[in-house]
Design a protein around this motif. Sequence first.
Motif, PDB file in Angstrom:
ATOM      1  N   GLU A  37      52.564  33.190  36.214  1.00 44.37           N
ATOM      2  CA  GLU A  37      51.776  34.455  35.958  1.00 44.37           C
ATOM      3  C   GLU A  37      51.072  34.545  37.451  1.00 44.37           C
ATOM      4  O   GLU A  37      50.349  33.738  38.073  1.00 44.37           O
ATOM      5  CB  GLU A  37      50.663  33.835  35.091  1.00 44.37           C
ATOM      6  CG  GLU A  37      49.641  34.878  34.772  1.00 44.37           C
ATOM      7  CD  GLU A  37      48.729  34.377  33.662  1.00 44.37           C
ATOM      8  OE1 GLU A  37      47.432  34.844  33.764  1.00 44.37           O
ATOM      9  OE2 GLU A  37      48.964  33.458  32.721  1.00 44.37           O
ATOM     10  N   GLU A  38      51.257  35.611  38.003  1.00 44.87           N
ATOM     11  CA  GLU A  38      50.741  36.094  39.263  1.00 44.87           C
ATOM     12  C   GLU A  38      49.905  37.512  39.104  1.00 44.87           C
ATOM     13  O   GLU A  38      50.648  38.390  38.838  1.00 44.87           O
ATOM     14  CB  GLU A  38      51.936  36.200  40.302  1.00 44.87           C
ATOM     15  CG  GLU A  38      52.381  35.098  40.592  1.00 44.87           C
ATOM     16  CD  GLU A  38      53.757  34.735  41.399  1.00 44.87           C
ATOM     17  OE1 GLU A  38      54.134  35.641  41.608  1.00 44.87           O
ATOM     18  OE2 GLU A  38      54.149  33.692  41.636  1.00 44.87           O
ATOM     19  N   ALA A  39      48.736  37.509  39.550  1.00 45.74           N
ATOM     20  CA  ALA A  39      48.093  38.860  39.598  1.00 45.74           C
ATOM     21  C   ALA A  39      48.099  39.495  38.201  1.00 45.74           C
ATOM     22  O   ALA A  39      48.100  40.854  38.015  1.00 45.74           O
ATOM     23  CB  ALA A  39      48.453  39.870  40.608  1.00 45.74           C
ATOM     24  N   GLY A  40      48.281  38.647  37.208  1.00 47.20           N
ATOM     25  CA  GLY A  40      48.155  38.897  35.707  1.00 47.20           C
ATOM     26  C   GLY A  40      49.517  39.369  35.213  1.00 47.20           C
ATOM     27  O   GLY A  40      49.410  40.001  34.201  1.00 47.20           O
ATOM     28  N   LYS A  41      50.508  39.385  36.172  1.00 55.81           N
ATOM     29  CA  LYS A  41      51.710  40.043  35.538  1.00 55.81           C
ATOM     30  C   LYS A  41      52.625  38.541  35.584  1.00 55.81           C
ATOM     31  O   LYS A  41      52.562  37.573  36.331  1.00 55.81           O
ATOM     32  CB  LYS A  41      52.553  40.641  36.809  1.00 55.81           C
ATOM     33  CG  LYS A  41      51.491  42.158  36.516  1.00 55.81           C
ATOM     34  CD  LYS A  41      52.304  43.152  37.245  1.00 55.81           C
ATOM     35  CE  LYS A  41      51.759  44.517  37.331  1.00 55.81           C
ATOM     36  NZ  LYS A  41      52.150  45.518  37.939  1.00 55.81           N
TER      37      LYS A  41
END
Length: 166
Positions: free
Chosen positions: A90-94
């Motif tokens: 999960e990176e920057a909400g994605k």
Amino acid sequence: MMKNFLLSLLFLTFVHYNSSAQEINQQDDLEFSKGKVTDLTWMVGFWKGPGLNGECEELWMPKQGNTMTGVFRYIEEGKLIFTEYMAIAEEAGKINLKVKHFNADFSPWEEKNEWVNFPLIKIEGQTAYFNGLTIQRSGDKMTIKLSMEHDGKSSITTFEYEKQEL
């Protein structure tokens, strides 16, 4: 030749087939969904079943931080053919599912800093739609549908697994 065939697969994950609600989404200009790794913890466990003319095993470990990691191995006629290291991050909400493949001698298919990527499109209950890959759990069964290309032809390959005890 076997390596060329396997390289054309470049993906692989898990399995038990329930065709009623499962589809594949694959687009180049798709708007990818926001999500949390917590929404995918239903994948955790040891999964096993037939696939690609052999036996497939996959282990997904519980979430730590913003990541889940897993390993996969493909055995044909009692012999290890290839393995995969997988991470759902999960990176920057994605969310992105990343896969790196290794030959039986553990030499990598992809370059050091390269992965096969499957960005998350959406999650509906225990079905996760990634770009080109769908994972669905129903009880102790898991189905993966994977969009693949080989010799310029597209197809969908289905893998079927059942949950196992370690």
